[in-house]
Design a protein around this motif. Sequence first.
Motif, PDB file in Angstrom:
ATOM      1  N   LEU A   1     -31.014 -39.710 -15.403  1.00 22.66           N
ATOM      2  CA  LEU A   1     -30.851 -38.148 -15.035  1.00 22.66           C
ATOM      3  C   LEU A   1     -30.908 -37.924 -15.965  1.00 22.66           C
ATOM      4  O   LEU A   1     -29.249 -37.844 -16.070  1.00 22.66           O
ATOM      5  CB  LEU A   1     -30.138 -38.437 -13.647  1.00 22.66           C
ATOM      6  CG  LEU A   1     -31.049 -39.215 -12.720  1.00 22.66           C
ATOM      7  CD1 LEU A   1     -29.771 -39.486 -11.201  1.00 22.66           C
ATOM      8  CD2 LEU A   1     -32.177 -39.455 -12.357  1.00 22.66           C
ATOM      9  N   ASP A   2     -31.521 -37.024 -16.953  1.00 21.20           N
ATOM     10  CA  ASP A   2     -30.504 -35.751 -17.649  1.00 21.20           C
ATOM     11  C   ASP A   2     -30.401 -34.830 -17.230  1.00 21.20           C
ATOM     12  O   ASP A   2     -31.163 -33.836 -16.567  1.00 21.20           O
ATOM     13  CB  ASP A   2     -31.669 -36.150 -19.112  1.00 21.20           C
ATOM     14  CG  ASP A   2     -31.187 -35.288 -20.008  1.00 21.20           C
ATOM     15  OD1 ASP A   2     -29.984 -35.458 -20.196  1.00 21.20           O
ATOM     16  OD2 ASP A   2     -32.023 -34.537 -20.498  1.00 21.20           O
ATOM     17  N   ASP A   3     -29.478 -34.528 -17.691  1.00 19.20           N
ATOM     18  CA  ASP A   3     -28.973 -33.089 -17.372  1.00 19.20           C
ATOM     19  C   ASP A   3     -28.709 -32.474 -15.686  1.00 19.20           C
ATOM     20  O   ASP A   3     -29.276 -31.347 -15.328  1.00 19.20           O
ATOM     21  CB  ASP A   3     -29.290 -31.571 -18.264  1.00 19.20           C
ATOM     22  CG  ASP A   3     -28.148 -31.304 -19.745  1.00 19.20           C
ATOM     23  OD1 ASP A   3     -26.889 -32.576 -18.765  1.00 19.20           O
ATOM     24  OD2 ASP A   3     -29.035 -30.562 -20.402  1.00 19.20           O
ATOM     25  N   VAL A   4     -28.494 -33.642 -14.356  1.00 19.74           N
ATOM     26  CA  VAL A   4     -29.190 -33.406 -13.313  1.00 19.74           C
ATOM     27  C   VAL A   4     -28.154 -32.095 -12.723  1.00 19.74           C
ATOM     28  O   VAL A   4     -28.452 -32.272 -11.246  1.00 19.74           O
ATOM     29  CB  VAL A   4     -29.226 -34.953 -12.691  1.00 19.74           C
ATOM     30  CG1 VAL A   4     -28.688 -35.329 -12.424  1.00 19.74           C
ATOM     31  CG2 VAL A   4     -30.640 -34.424 -11.656  1.00 19.74           C
TER      32      VAL A   4
ATOM     33  N   LYS B   1     -25.751 -37.416 -26.169  1.00 19.20           N
ATOM     34  CA  LYS B   1     -26.670 -37.406 -25.162  1.00 19.20           C
ATOM     35  C   LYS B   1     -28.256 -37.908 -24.045  1.00 19.20           C
ATOM     36  O   LYS B   1     -28.792 -38.728 -24.188  1.00 19.20           O
ATOM     37  CB  LYS B   1     -25.790 -36.821 -23.512  1.00 19.20           C
ATOM     38  CG  LYS B   1     -24.333 -36.553 -24.003  1.00 19.20           C
ATOM     39  CD  LYS B   1     -24.170 -35.581 -22.718  1.00 19.20           C
ATOM     40  CE  LYS B   1     -24.760 -34.212 -22.815  1.00 19.20           C
ATOM     41  NZ  LYS B   1     -24.406 -33.577 -23.685  1.00 19.20           N
ATOM     42  N   THR B   2     -29.365 -36.661 -24.445  1.00 21.02           N
ATOM     43  CA  THR B   2     -30.190 -36.876 -24.015  1.00 21.02           C
ATOM     44  C   THR B   2     -31.301 -37.847 -25.680  1.00 21.02           C
ATOM     45  O   THR B   2     -31.927 -38.223 -24.722  1.00 21.02           O
ATOM     46  CB  THR B   2     -31.245 -35.459 -24.377  1.00 21.02           C
ATOM     47  OG1 THR B   2     -30.230 -34.456 -23.543  1.00 21.02           O
ATOM     48  CG2 THR B   2     -32.661 -35.367 -24.342  1.00 21.02           C
ATOM     49  N   ASN B   3     -30.529 -37.607 -26.486  1.00 19.12           N
ATOM     50  CA  ASN B   3     -30.870 -38.386 -27.704  1.00 19.12           C
ATOM     51  C   ASN B   3     -30.723 -40.004 -27.201  1.00 19.12           C
ATOM     52  O   ASN B   3     -31.450 -40.834 -27.646  1.00 19.12           O
ATOM     53  CB  ASN B   3     -30.299 -38.517 -28.778  1.00 19.12           C
ATOM     54  CG  ASN B   3     -30.831 -37.030 -29.587  1.00 19.12           C
ATOM     55  OD1 ASN B   3     -31.937 -36.366 -29.576  1.00 19.12           O
ATOM     56  ND2 ASN B   3     -30.248 -36.040 -30.604  1.00 19.12           N
TER      57      ASN B   3
ATOM     58  N   PHE C   1     -39.923 -38.246 -23.582  1.00 16.41           N
ATOM     59  CA  PHE C   1     -40.176 -37.613 -21.957  1.00 16.41           C
ATOM     60  C   PHE C   1     -40.096 -35.847 -23.059  1.00 16.41           C
ATOM     61  O   PHE C   1     -39.666 -35.099 -22.066  1.00 16.41           O
ATOM     62  CB  PHE C   1     -39.585 -38.044 -21.574  1.00 16.41           C
ATOM     63  CG  PHE C   1     -38.433 -37.952 -21.455  1.00 16.41           C
ATOM     64  CD1 PHE C   1     -36.853 -36.993 -21.613  1.00 16.41           C
ATOM     65  CD2 PHE C   1     -37.220 -39.354 -21.636  1.00 16.41           C
ATOM     66  CE1 PHE C   1     -35.563 -37.216 -22.128  1.00 16.41           C
ATOM     67  CE2 PHE C   1     -35.688 -38.927 -21.854  1.00 16.41           C
ATOM     68  CZ  PHE C   1     -34.902 -38.313 -21.910  1.00 16.41           C
ATOM     69  N   ARG C   2     -39.427 -35.943 -24.425  1.00 11.41           N
ATOM     70  CA  ARG C   2     -39.473 -34.492 -25.040  1.00 11.41           C
ATOM     71  C   ARG C   2     -40.601 -34.343 -25.513  1.00 11.41           C
ATOM     72  O   ARG C   2     -40.230 -33.247 -26.626  1.00 11.41           O
ATOM     73  CB  ARG C   2     -38.140 -34.715 -25.872  1.00 11.41           C
ATOM     74  CG  ARG C   2     -36.706 -34.718 -25.393  1.00 11.41           C
ATOM     75  CD  ARG C   2     -35.483 -34.737 -26.561  1.00 11.41           C
ATOM     76  NE  ARG C   2     -34.536 -34.186 -26.009  1.00 11.41           N
ATOM     77  CZ  ARG C   2     -33.332 -34.607 -26.844  1.00 11.41           C
ATOM     78  NH1 ARG C   2     -33.923 -34.946 -27.900  1.00 11.41           N
ATOM     79  NH2 ARG C   2     -32.391 -33.501 -26.464  1.00 11.41           N
ATOM     80  N   GLY C   3     -41.340 -34.588 -25.567  1.00 12.15           N
ATOM     81  CA  GLY C   3     -42.733 -34.934 -26.124  1.00 12.15           C
ATOM     82  C   GLY C   3     -42.905 -34.644 -28.041  1.00 12.15           C
ATOM     83  O   GLY C   3     -43.853 -34.215 -28.131  1.00 12.15           O
TER      84      GLY C   3
HETATM   85 MG   LIG Z   1     -29.110 -33.256 -23.425  1.00 11.91          MG
END
Ligand SMILES: [Mg+2]
Length: 364
Positions: free
Chosen positions: A311-314, A36-38, A52-54
């Motif tokens: 909106l990730d994991d909000v 999901k975040t990927n 945004f994950r650096g």
């Molecule tokens: Mg995630």
Amino acid sequence: MIARRLFTEYYRNLAADTVELCDGVNVICGENGQGKTNLLEALCLFTGVRSFRGAKNPELIQKGQSFARLKLDFFAGQRDQSAELVITDKKQATLNGVKLTAATGFIGTFCAVVFSPDNMGMIKGGSGERRKFLDAAISQHYPAYPRLLVEYNRILAQRNAFLKKSASTRGFEDMLDIWDENLSKTGAKISCKRAQYVSQLCGKTEEIFDGISSGRERISIRYTCGYLTEDSVTETAAALKSQLEAHRASDLAQGCTNYGAHRDDLAIAVNGLSAKQYASQGQKRSCVLALKLAEASVLEQAIGERPVAVLDDVMSELDGLRQDYLMNRMEGWQVLISCCDPHTVKGLSDGRVIEVREGRFTTR
Ligand SMILES: [Mg+2]
Ligand SMILES: Nc1ncnc2c1ncn2[C@@H]1O[C@H](COP(=O)(O)OP(=O)(O)O)[C@@H](O)[C@H]1O
């Protein structure tokens, strides 16, 4: 601004696949570690700033592969556009068939605002996190602003080194006068810009927070700076210079500079109480969300288009009404929102659910 479809190939754990997005709310749903975040990270690379994950480029490429490729079809500037990124040890960017010299060339063409759990530091962390938020936001409006920050930090480091070493040298006071003058001038420009930006951010943050909390709570934000004078850069510089002079002895004793733009802060309160000290987890999350979405609204005013909200994991720690606001009441926004809990999705009244499993997408 609408992201229409994203194609991924050899990007982290994602399968070679195309995800079709809708104009409204897209809920990306799946268990932990599925991608999901990927997916959100891949989309956000098209804003032209780093992950945004650096993450560094090699981390973005699927293990065992030598490159990753992403393609985005989007609507912006009243027309359909397409962008491509090929990631090796560097990023090769193409916009509407034209090769760009760098991925930063995307900046301003495709815009998104991201909430990620890392952003909670804006409330929970020290003042540096809040200044970082303001500085990043302001930099999108004033391309010269980052240089001002670099300049300020250089002068500050030199003044601090000088305080530590040189107290006994001849002409010390005169030298320090010069550092103070330079630090004040640059610091005042930064503090005034930040204060001006916060005044733009203020009303929008209150409005959005009011929506998220269904009118149950009030947020207030204020830029705090001990020497700011009526937004006048000259007067603010003079005020900072007098502060530096007045506290020279303690600066010398401690070998560091205790006054200046590096000590300013953004005070955030919910119902009049400091959010850091008193707000619940859900309220803190709501504060960060409101600030981020307000940042997008200020940007919208400047560029004439509303950025995509990512909106990730909000959702976790938000009550039903707050979740309902994000899923059903963000009118006029394209939203991508990731969540783990399949029950959350049941609250979505209109929009698209994209399930992610082992890097593969299924739309329903
Ligand atoms: Mg995630
Ligand atoms: N470069 C890579 N190559 C292969 N798999 C990767 C790479 N980078 C991350 N992953 C995998 O991606 C998964 C995490 O995906 P992520 O999108 O963060 O999950 P979530 O759905 O919880 O947001 C992990 O299983 C991780 O091992």
